[in-house]
Design a protein around this motif. Structure first.
Motif, short mmCIF file in Angstrom:
data_model
loop_
_atom_site.label_atom_id
_atom_site.label_comp_id
_atom_site.label_asym_id
_atom_site.label_seq_id
_atom_site.Cartn_x
_atom_site.Cartn_y
_atom_site.Cartn_z
N SER A 1 0.83 -1.20 0.00
CA SER A 1 0.00 0.00 0.00
C SER A 1 0.87 1.26 0.00
O SER A 1 1.76 1.43 0.82
N GLY A 2 0.60 2.15 -0.95
CA GLY A 2 1.37 3.39 -1.07
C GLY A 2 2.57 3.28 -1.97
O GLY A 2 3.24 4.29 -2.24
N HIS A 3 2.89 2.09 -2.45
CA HIS A 3 4.06 1.86 -3.30
C HIS A 3 3.64 1.72 -4.77
O HIS A 3 2.49 1.44 -5.08
N GLN A 4 4.63 1.86 -5.65
CA GLN A 4 4.45 1.35 -6.99
C GLN A 4 4.36 -0.17 -6.88
O GLN A 4 5.08 -0.79 -6.11
N LEU A 5 3.45 -0.76 -7.66
CA LEU A 5 3.14 -2.17 -7.48
C LEU A 5 3.93 -3.04 -8.44
O LEU A 5 3.89 -2.83 -9.65
N ASN A 6 4.64 -4.02 -7.89
CA ASN A 6 5.32 -5.02 -8.69
C ASN A 6 4.38 -6.22 -8.83
O ASN A 6 4.34 -7.10 -7.97
N HIS B 1 -10.55 -1.89 -6.09
CA HIS B 1 -10.76 -0.47 -6.41
C HIS B 1 -12.24 -0.18 -6.63
O HIS B 1 -12.77 0.82 -6.13
N GLN B 2 -12.92 -1.06 -7.35
CA GLN B 2 -14.32 -0.82 -7.69
C GLN B 2 -15.25 -0.96 -6.48
O GLN B 2 -16.40 -0.50 -6.53
N THR B 3 -14.79 -1.60 -5.43
CA THR B 3 -15.61 -1.72 -4.22
C THR B 3 -15.16 -0.72 -3.15
O THR B 3 -15.51 -0.86 -1.97
N PHE B 4 -14.38 0.28 -3.56
CA PHE B 4 -14.06 1.47 -2.75
C PHE B 4 -13.15 1.21 -1.55
O PHE B 4 -13.06 2.05 -0.66
N VAL B 5 -12.47 0.08 -1.53
CA VAL B 5 -11.55 -0.20 -0.43
C VAL B 5 -10.13 0.26 -0.79
O VAL B 5 -9.35 0.63 0.08
N TRP B 6 -9.82 0.28 -2.04
CA TRP B 6 -8.48 0.59 -2.55
C TRP B 6 -8.59 1.67 -3.62
O TRP B 6 -9.60 1.74 -4.33
N ARG B 7 -7.58 2.51 -3.74
CA ARG B 7 -7.57 3.51 -4.83
C ARG B 7 -6.37 3.25 -5.73
O ARG B 7 -5.21 3.28 -5.28
N ASN B 8 -6.62 2.96 -7.00
CA ASN B 8 -5.56 2.90 -7.99
C ASN B 8 -5.25 4.32 -8.45
O ASN B 8 -6.15 5.04 -8.90
N ILE C 1 8.89 9.01 -18.04
CA ILE C 1 8.02 8.80 -16.88
C ILE C 1 7.96 7.32 -16.53
O ILE C 1 7.85 6.46 -17.40
N GLN C 2 8.03 7.02 -15.23
CA GLN C 2 7.76 5.66 -14.77
C GLN C 2 6.25 5.43 -14.77
O GLN C 2 5.50 6.25 -14.24
N LYS C 3 5.82 4.34 -15.37
CA LYS C 3 4.40 4.11 -15.58
C LYS C 3 3.84 2.95 -14.77
O LYS C 3 2.73 2.48 -15.02
N ALA C 4 4.58 2.49 -13.78
CA ALA C 4 4.10 1.39 -12.96
C ALA C 4 2.86 1.80 -12.19
O ALA C 4 2.69 2.96 -11.82
N ALA C 5 1.98 0.82 -11.95
CA ALA C 5 0.77 1.10 -11.18
C ALA C 5 1.13 1.44 -9.74
O ALA C 5 2.12 0.98 -9.20
N LYS C 6 0.31 2.30 -9.12
CA LYS C 6 0.48 2.65 -7.72
C LYS C 6 -0.90 2.73 -7.09
O LYS C 6 -1.89 3.09 -7.74
N GLY C 7 -0.99 2.38 -5.82
CA GLY C 7 -2.29 2.45 -5.16
C GLY C 7 -2.14 2.33 -3.66
O GLY C 7 -1.04 2.13 -3.14
N PHE C 8 -3.28 2.45 -2.97
CA PHE C 8 -3.25 2.41 -1.51
C PHE C 8 -4.64 2.12 -0.97
O PHE C 8 -5.66 2.37 -1.63
N PHE C 9 -4.67 1.59 0.26
CA PHE C 9 -5.94 1.45 0.97
C PHE C 9 -6.49 2.85 1.25
O PHE C 9 -5.79 3.72 1.74
N ARG C 10 -7.77 3.04 0.93
CA ARG C 10 -8.35 4.37 1.10
C ARG C 10 -8.50 4.75 2.57
O ARG C 10 -8.39 5.92 2.93
N LEU D 1 -12.21 16.67 -12.25
CA LEU D 1 -11.02 16.50 -11.43
C LEU D 1 -10.36 15.16 -11.73
O LEU D 1 -11.04 14.13 -11.83
N GLU D 2 -9.04 15.17 -11.88
CA GLU D 2 -8.27 13.94 -12.07
C GLU D 2 -7.08 13.96 -11.13
O GLU D 2 -6.51 15.01 -10.83
N PHE D 3 -6.68 12.75 -10.70
CA PHE D 3 -5.62 12.63 -9.69
C PHE D 3 -4.58 11.62 -10.16
O PHE D 3 -4.92 10.55 -10.66
N PHE D 4 -3.31 11.99 -9.98
CA PHE D 4 -2.20 11.18 -10.46
C PHE D 4 -1.06 11.20 -9.44
O PHE D 4 -1.06 12.00 -8.51
N TYR D 5 -0.09 10.32 -9.65
CA TYR D 5 1.21 10.48 -9.01
C TYR D 5 2.23 10.67 -10.13
O TYR D 5 1.94 10.40 -11.30
N TYR D 6 3.43 11.13 -9.78
CA TYR D 6 4.42 11.47 -10.81
C TYR D 6 5.79 10.99 -10.37
O TYR D 6 6.23 11.26 -9.25
#
Length: 411
Positions: free
Chosen positions: A230-235, A258-265, A277-286, A333-338
């Motif tokens: 959680s909070g990392h780029q995902l391997n 993600h679709q059940t609102f527990v996690w945010r991609n 740009i690094q394009k790896a997925a990242k996400g976290f528990f909401r 509104l859109e949200f990203f990491y960089y």
């Protein structure tokens, strides 16, 4: 638990503009309580109640001929045919506003119903567990209106704190689900029992009913593994090897949570043509309370000493900001990491009609100039007017010409 929610004014405004409003979000985040509090004179039906389900599903056309407005339908995704029927009901009197309020906690079904049957007829609002100010009954910070109205960095230097640092830390540690958030301070045993039952029910009820062919044991193991990421780029390859499943299965699991609102991609920001740009997925528990429960983190001291602390704090702040911005009437509104290949990073990038806003998040209270490198590079490359650093400092400061530091308890 009858606390004012920051979304109340927005929902009331949308009901004046649309025939229907859908409030979607995680189970037990307070959707039903909000609906009944906001619209106490409306008829309320819960589709998880067998009697209400039978009443509506047995003859929905007849039901809506009698109940043509001022109706709340809770957990609307339980009866997908509802959306098609509502389309005809709304179109029969298209100019009539504020007729239906729907709630739902399973994004795949309710999202499909809204987009396929009710597009243009319904406004959708996402709800969440308590924001830190909501738990302690403080008004929404003017920060968010200042951002979307594009009033510039100077408007952010005059903010006052929303909660105390101690209150903010409590919400970070325990999360914001209303029942445990309110009762946890007095009864820690209740908090642990609630979290355990919530996670078990989420897997046993939501996941099993929505995805009946899913391997529930693998998905339970996936949740425990995900706490480490959680909070990392995902391997995803590493995760797939750990669970002995395919990478495509991991992608499916991430989409489900993600679709059940527990996690945010959180997708990468890719619009800087000057950098790779690094394009790896990242996400976290909401909700960080779920993360900390899965990791068996019992108190704030243990959290601050845990390797997850920085990533957890970053996720908590990111979610606080996203929730605050969604309380405004701003659209698009859109949200990203960089993150670039040369390790220039920005934890959260917000894009809207107001432009770009990069936000860096630091657990410590004191800033070093090297902490600002990613923000400065992003501002230079993209032309963003200014950036924000959120940390645990005591007051608002301006550490650079186009950067403002805002303490977390001001959000």
């Amino acid at each position: 638990m009858d606390r004012k929610r920051d979304l109340e004014d927005k929902i009331a405004a949308l009901l004046k503009l649309f025939p229907a409003v859908a409030v979607i979000g995680a189970r037990q985040c307070g959707k039903s309580t909000l609906a009944r509090k906001l619209l106490p004179d409306w008829r309320y039906y819960d589709l998880e109640n067998p009697n209400d389900y039978q009443l509506i599903s047995s003859d929905p056309v007849a039901f809506f001929s009698i109940n043509s407005g001022r109706v709340i339908i809770h957990e609307a995704q339980q009866y997908p045919e509802l959306f098609r029927v509502l389309r005809g009901v709304i179109d029969a009197d298209r100019n009539r506003k504020g007729r239906f309020l729907l709630t739902g906690s399973s994004s795949p079904e309710i999202g499909k119903g809204i987009t396929e049957s009710l597009a243009g007829r319904i406004a959708t609002v996402e709800m969440w567990p308590f924001k830190q100010g909501e738990l302690f009954q403080r008004p929404l910070s003017p920060l968010y209106d200042a951002i979307v109205s594009n009033r510039g960095m100077q408007a952010l230097t005059d903010l006052s704190s929303t909660v105390t640092p101690e209150q903010s830390a409590r919400v970070w540690l325990r999360g914001g689900f209303p029942e445990p958030a309110i009762h946890a301070a007095a009864d820690h045993a209740y908090y642990k029992l609630w979290m355990d039952n919530y996670i078990r029910d989420y897997i046993a009820r939501d996941i099993r009913s929505l995805f009946p062919r899913l391997n529930i044991n693998n998905f339970r193991r996936f949740l425990l593994l995900l706490a480490q990421f959680s909070g990392h780029q995902l391997n995803m390859s590493e995760m797939a090897r750990s669970l002995e499943v395919s990478v495509s299965t991991i992608k499916d699991y991430l989409d489900i949570i993600h679709q059940t609102f527990v996690w945010r991609n959180l997708p990468p920001y890719e619009k800087n043509s000057l950098k790779k740009i690094q394009k790896a997925a990242k996400g976290f528990f909401r909700d960080q309370g779920i993360l900390h429960y899965l990791l068996r983190i019992a108190d704030l001291d243990a959290l601050l000493l845990h390797p997850v602390a920085g990533h957890s704090f970053e996720s908590f702040v990111t979610e606080e900001i996203i929730r605050g911005l969604h309380c405004t009437m701003e659209t698009g509104l859109e949200f990203f990491y960089y993150r670039t290949v040369d390790k220039s990073e920005v934890d959260l990038v917000v894009e809207g009609f107001f432009g770009l806003l990069p936000i860096e998040i630091k657990l410590n209270s004191a800033l070093k100039q090297q902490d600002l490198r990613g923000l400065k590079n992003f501002i230079h490359d993209t032309g963003a007017p200014f950036g924000i650093v959120v940390n645990r400092a005591a007051s608002i400061q301006q550490p650079a010409e186009n950067i403002v530091q805002i303490p977390v308890h001001y959000l």
